[in-house]
Design a protein around this motif. Structure first.
Motif, PDB file in Angstrom:
ATOM      1  N   TYR A  69      54.885  48.532  33.738  1.00  0.00           N
ATOM      2  CA  TYR A  69      55.438  47.337  34.363  1.00  0.00           C
ATOM      3  C   TYR A  69      56.195  46.624  33.260  1.00  0.00           C
ATOM      4  O   TYR A  69      55.598  46.213  32.262  1.00  0.00           O
ATOM      5  CB  TYR A  69      54.332  46.454  34.938  1.00  0.00           C
ATOM      6  N   SER A  70      57.485  46.498  33.373  1.00  0.00           N
ATOM      7  CA  SER A  70      58.339  46.089  32.253  1.00  0.00           C
ATOM      8  C   SER A  70      58.154  44.619  31.880  1.00  0.00           C
ATOM      9  O   SER A  70      58.997  43.760  32.176  1.00  0.00           O
ATOM     10  CB  SER A  70      59.805  46.376  32.584  1.00  0.00           C
ATOM     11  N   SER A  71      57.055  44.342  31.207  1.00  0.00           N
ATOM     12  CA  SER A  71      56.758  42.969  30.776  1.00  0.00           C
ATOM     13  C   SER A  71      55.534  42.982  29.869  1.00  0.00           C
ATOM     14  O   SER A  71      54.912  44.021  29.640  1.00  0.00           O
ATOM     15  CB  SER A  71      56.482  42.074  31.986  1.00  0.00           C
ATOM     16  N   TYR A  72      55.183  41.806  29.393  1.00  0.00           N
ATOM     17  CA  TYR A  72      53.935  41.557  28.674  1.00  0.00           C
ATOM     18  C   TYR A  72      53.136  40.552  29.492  1.00  0.00           C
ATOM     19  O   TYR A  72      53.705  39.695  30.175  1.00  0.00           O
ATOM     20  CB  TYR A  72      54.208  41.024  27.267  1.00  0.00           C
ATOM     21  N   LEU A  73      51.823  40.674  29.449  1.00  0.00           N
ATOM     22  CA  LEU A  73      50.956  39.860  30.301  1.00  0.00           C
ATOM     23  C   LEU A  73      50.023  38.988  29.473  1.00  0.00           C
ATOM     24  O   LEU A  73      49.380  39.463  28.538  1.00  0.00           O
ATOM     25  CB  LEU A  73      50.114  40.764  31.208  1.00  0.00           C
ATOM     26  N   LEU A  74      49.958  37.704  29.835  1.00  0.00           N
ATOM     27  CA  LEU A  74      48.907  36.802  29.379  1.00  0.00           C
ATOM     28  C   LEU A  74      48.095  36.419  30.603  1.00  0.00           C
ATOM     29  O   LEU A  74      48.650  35.911  31.583  1.00  0.00           O
ATOM     30  CB  LEU A  74      49.490  35.531  28.743  1.00  0.00           C
ATOM     31  N   MET A  75      46.784  36.676  30.582  1.00  0.00           N
ATOM     32  CA  MET A  75      45.922  36.362  31.720  1.00  0.00           C
ATOM     33  C   MET A  75      44.669  35.654  31.220  1.00  0.00           C
ATOM     34  O   MET A  75      43.900  36.213  30.432  1.00  0.00           O
ATOM     35  CB  MET A  75      45.544  37.635  32.483  1.00  0.00           C
ATOM     36  N   PHE A  76      44.465  34.425  31.676  1.00  0.00           N
ATOM     37  CA  PHE A  76      43.309  33.630  31.294  1.00  0.00           C
ATOM     38  C   PHE A  76      42.267  33.682  32.401  1.00  0.00           C
ATOM     39  O   PHE A  76      42.573  33.435  33.569  1.00  0.00           O
ATOM     40  CB  PHE A  76      43.723  32.176  31.038  1.00  0.00           C
ATOM     41  N   VAL A  77      41.031  34.015  32.030  1.00  0.00           N
ATOM     42  CA  VAL A  77      39.952  34.112  33.003  1.00  0.00           C
ATOM     43  C   VAL A  77      39.337  32.720  33.193  1.00  0.00           C
ATOM     44  O   VAL A  77      38.651  32.209  32.306  1.00  0.00           O
ATOM     45  CB  VAL A  77      38.880  35.120  32.570  1.00  0.00           C
ATOM     46  N   VAL A  78      39.600  32.124  34.344  1.00  0.00           N
ATOM     47  CA  VAL A  78      39.068  30.799  34.659  1.00  0.00           C
ATOM     48  C   VAL A  78      37.596  30.896  35.050  1.00  0.00           C
ATOM     49  O   VAL A  78      36.761  30.077  34.663  1.00  0.00           O
ATOM     50  CB  VAL A  78      39.881  30.143  35.792  1.00  0.00           C
ATOM     51  N   LYS A  79      37.284  31.950  35.805  1.00  0.00           N
ATOM     52  CA  LYS A  79      35.919  32.097  36.328  1.00  0.00           C
ATOM     53  C   LYS A  79      35.658  33.568  36.622  1.00  0.00           C
ATOM     54  O   LYS A  79      36.565  34.312  37.001  1.00  0.00           O
ATOM     55  CB  LYS A  79      35.748  31.263  37.604  1.00  0.00           C
ATOM     56  N   GLY A  80      34.407  33.996  36.463  1.00  0.00           N
ATOM     57  CA  GLY A  80      34.032  35.357  36.818  1.00  0.00           C
ATOM     58  C   GLY A  80      34.207  36.336  35.665  1.00  0.00           C
ATOM     59  O   GLY A  80      34.293  35.960  34.503  1.00  0.00           O
ATOM     60  N   GLN A  81      34.291  37.613  36.029  1.00  0.00           N
ATOM     61  CA  GLN A  81      34.328  38.664  35.013  1.00  0.00           C
ATOM     62  C   GLN A  81      35.068  39.873  35.551  1.00  0.00           C
ATOM     63  O   GLN A  81      34.985  40.202  36.732  1.00  0.00           O
ATOM     64  CB  GLN A  81      32.898  39.065  34.636  1.00  0.00           C
ATOM     65  N   GLY A  82      35.801  40.549  34.656  1.00  0.00           N
ATOM     66  CA  GLY A  82      36.524  41.750  35.034  1.00  0.00           C
ATOM     67  C   GLY A  82      36.533  42.763  33.912  1.00  0.00           C
ATOM     68  O   GLY A  82      35.961  42.538  32.838  1.00  0.00           O
TER      69      GLY A  82
END
Length: 302
Positions: A69-82
């Motif tokens: 996927y032609s991009s970079y990802l920043l993902m902040f976990v607000v709640k829960g777990q993955g």
């Protein structure tokens, strides 16, 4: 200048395409939202730029797996777990963790329970170089603990997108760069030690600053801080970016600049005063590092 500034301001705006319908992805729950952006050619050439951003509420059916996927990802976990799978490694991402991915490479993230995330896809500028620096130090899941800057900016970008108003591309680029810089600052490589007394590198720097006029060999400096020459050279380079020799030369040249501007001393006198063995050695080092001769530097106004 005013016309140019106005033109820059006008072309450096992006309008989010607003999604008000239910997100049509498996495992993404009602109340989730996301917004797409189309960057200008100016942003693509100069800035970090937004591709899409959103907030997802997910259940155990959420699973994203991509080859690219032609991009970079920043993902902040607000709640829960993955779980995050990247570069043949598996990471657990829990509340207050940040996920950073180079999505140009194969990757997967999912949850077996539920989680809520704030996320942003971006590209441009030196995205790859900064990602590589961060990934080499931390991997792709980073605990933010009490670091509030990153979720603050992710929320701010999302709120601006939600409002449907045009977004400033230079400002969005600043937000992204600030978040990436904050991640780098978590590394010990970018943090100065709290105590000068207990740090051999800072002690060595103080020794060099005081004795730069003398003959300073690697062995002399290393002995002063009670380290082997080999170990000291590696540690000094890691902490400062300079070899001990380069730092000695830099210190001598900085002092020489002051003497060139503030005194009428001859070049050979300045060379001797700053610890260079000969006038020619001083001139060569000055030109190689500063780009001009000492005489040219002296006669060039600020």
């Amino acid at each position: 200048m005013i016309k140019i500034a106005n033109l820059f301001r006008n072309i450096a705006l992006i309008f989010p395409w607003r999604l008000i319908m239910r997100v049509n992805e498996k495992g993404v729950l009602e109340g989730s939202e996301y917004y797409f952006f189309t960057p200008s050619n100016l942003a693509k050439s100069l800035f970090f730029y937004l591709i899409c951003t959103g907030k997802f509420f997910c259940d155990q059916n959420y699973n994203v797996e991509r080859e690219k996927y032609s991009s970079y990802l920043l993902m902040f976990v607000v709640k829960g777990q993955g779980t995050v799978c990247y570069n043949d490694r598996i990471y657990t991402a829990k509340e207050n963790d940040l996920i950073i991915l180079n999505c140009h490479n194969p990757h997967r993230y999912y949850t077996n329970t539920e989680w809520t995330t704030l996320w942003l896809h971006y590209d441009g500028n030196i995205s790859k170089e900064l990602f590589d620096l961060i990934y080499d130090r931390f991997g792709c899941v980073i605990s933010l603990s009490n670091l509030l800057i990153i979720p603050k900016y992710l929320n701010r970008i999302l709120e601006d997108a939600r409002a449907g108003s045009p977004l400033s591309e230079p400002l969005m680029s600043c937000y992204i760069q600030r978040m990436l810089s904050e991640l780098l600052m978590l590394s010990d490589d970018f943090i100065l030690p709290e105590s000068d007394k207990s740090d051999p590198v800072l002690e060595a720097i103080a020794f060099i600053e005081t004795n730069f006029k003398e003959k300073l060999s690697l062995k002399v400096i290393a002995s002063h801080v009670n380290m082997s020459s080999f170990h000291f050279a590696r540690t000094f380079k890691k902490d400062t970016g300079y070899s001990p020799y380069e730092y000695v030369v830099k210190t001598r040249l900085n002092h020489a600049k002051m003497l060139l501007k503030k005194t009428n001393l001859q070049i050979k006198e300045i060379a001797a005063e700053c610890g260079f063995s000969t006038e020619s050695n001083f001139v060569v080092n000055f030109h190689n590092n500063i780009g001009v001769t000492p005489g040219e530097f002296r006669n060039t106004p600020f």
